[in-house]
Enzyme design. Structure first.
Site, mmCIF file in Angstrom:
data_model
loop_
_atom_site.group_PDB
_atom_site.id
_atom_site.type_symbol
_atom_site.label_atom_id
_atom_site.label_comp_id
_atom_site.label_asym_id
_atom_site.label_seq_id
_atom_site.Cartn_x
_atom_site.Cartn_y
_atom_site.Cartn_z
ATOM 1 N N GLY A 52 62.759 53.033 6.534
ATOM 2 C CA GLY A 52 62.651 54.266 5.768
ATOM 3 C C GLY A 52 63.284 55.426 6.519
ATOM 4 N N GLY A 57 60.009 48.881 3.526
ATOM 5 C CA GLY A 57 59.270 47.668 3.195
ATOM 6 C C GLY A 57 57.883 47.602 3.782
ATOM 7 C CB CYS A 96 55.282 58.167 12.936
ATOM 8 S SG CYS A 96 55.488 57.001 11.581
ATOM 9 C CG ASN A 122 53.161 60.948 6.419
ATOM 10 O OD1 ASN A 122 53.630 61.992 5.981
ATOM 11 N ND2 ASN A 122 52.956 60.747 7.709
#
Length: 401
Positions: free
Chosen positions: A74, A206, A331, A155
């Site tokens: 992504g 994915g 992240c 997110n």
């Protein structure tokens, strides 16, 4: 000694690979291992498989076959969208519009463009729920604006932005300004019809939809000016060179197909569990509240602030009971800085440190939710006894945007 059962509630960080996805991928690792760029029988079979996957994704996105570009993540899709448009359109202008709550894949790319390439970036404020309005975007557009990039769903706090409405405004009033959306968190549960969304570019990956890690897709509308950021053999219609990851491409296509087939039923199931967890935490733990929009949010996202505790301490204590979740975006979990998203919705630094993100998934059960509601309150109570921070909830909430 009994082993603690692990309960995984960090699906916004990554998901397991669905068994059906793994089965679809298997033969492309060693049996059908050809290079899609080779004009021999084995290579052509690999090319046919990639073409089939591309057509499948194009159908889901209501796009053309040649508008689907396969990438390695992504983050790469986002970089190709933003940097690729920037490189292609820098003669028109160097102004890009975004929000203060974007994923770091967007914000760090824009930081690079501003610092090293001389672009000007407008960072839009969001409201107390993390949403941006059409008017804000329209008011920020300048003569030299070349791109708007706003995430579909956040997110961290799960809030869904009015992407279709923003895109419609741009199409009607500012046709030369391209519109990109980071749809990585949205791909498993929201509508991905690019024509209904009115977007020019859309990024997905994915590993958020029960597909393989290291896979991504970028939709690029026909006619969009964009240049590659990776050069080589000219694969992916010249936009992303490198031998195609055939098993990964098969996997992400299968994962997206499954997600779209089951999303209505699965969304309904997850919303029940999500709301039970939200209400249970608020009921059982004083000085706790939900972050993000109460209804216009992802079905699986529960982001709570619990005052007078450190989110990291809660997370580590609960991990001993087998509960795996996050105190912010995975992240950036290596830093102790509070979430930029939580700060952007108006919470003070001290309160931002008490945010917890539970992201439910296909394996989450009602018993899992009950287990959280059993284990979390005593952990919070114990940590509060040690905490020197004592915030007033009314002051915290009234100080928001």
């Amino acid at each position: 000694m009994n082993q603690v059962k692990e309960i995984y509630l960090d699906n916004s960080a990554t998901t397991c690979v669905d068994d059906k996805v793994k089965k679809a991928m298997d033969k492309y690792f060693s049996k059908e291992f050809g290079n899609p760029g080779s004009f021999n029988t084995i290579g052509l079979r690999a090319k046919d498989a990639v073409d089939s996957a591309r057509k499948k994704i194009a159908e889901i996105l209501n796009a053309d076959f040649k508008e689907i570009i396969f990438t390695g993540s992504g983050t790469e899709s986002i970089n190709l969208a933003i940097q690729g448009v920037g490189k292609a359109r820098k003669e028109k202008g160097k102004h890009i519009i975004t929000t203060k709550t974007e994923h770091h894949a967007v914000s760090e790319t824009l930081y690079y463009l501003a610092k090293d390439e001389g672009y000007e970036i407008t960072y839009l404020d969001v409201d107390q729920y993390g949403k941006v309005t059409v008017k804000q975007v329209e008011d920020a557009i300048r003569e030299d604006t070349i791109l708007v990039t706003i995430m579909y769903a956040n997110n961290e706090i799960g809030t869904i932005n009015p992407i279709s409405e923003i895109g419609a405004m741009l199409k009607e009033k500012h046709k030369t300004v391209y519109f990109h959306t980071d749809a990585c968190q949205a791909a498993g549960s929201l509508d991905l019809d690019v024509k209904k969304l009115n977007v020019d570019l859309l990024s997905i990956n994915g590993s958020k939809i029960y597909g393989p890690k290291g896979t991504g897709v970028l939709y690029v509308r026909k006619g969009v000016q964009i240049k590659p950021i990776i050069y080589g053999g000219g694969q992916e219609f010249g936009l992303r060179s490198g031998t195609e990851n055939v098993p990964g491409i098969i996997g992400i296509a299968k994962a997206l197909e499954i997600a779209q087939e089951i999303k209505e039923k699965e969304n309904a199931r997850l919303i029940i569990l999500r709301d039970k967890l939200i209400n249970g935490i608020i009921e059982k733990i004083p000085k706790s509240f939900l972050n993000g929009h109460p209804t216009e949010r992802l079905p699986n996202n529960v982001n709570m602030t619990i005052l007078d505790v450190e989110g990291e301490a809660v997370m580590l204590a609960m991990n001993e009971d087998g509960l795996c979740f996050s105190s912010g975006s995975a992240c950036t979990s290596s830093t102790l800085d509070p979430s930029h998203v939580i700060l952007a919705i108006g919470l003070p630094y001290e309160a931002a440190h008490g945010s917890l993100r539970f992201s439910l998934g296909k394996n989450t059960t009602e018993q899992d939710v009950d287990y959280i509601l059993e284990k979390l309150p005593p952990v919070v109570e114990k940590l509060r006894q040690w905490s020197p921070v004592k915030l007033d909830m009314k002051d915290v909430l009234e100080g928001r945007i």
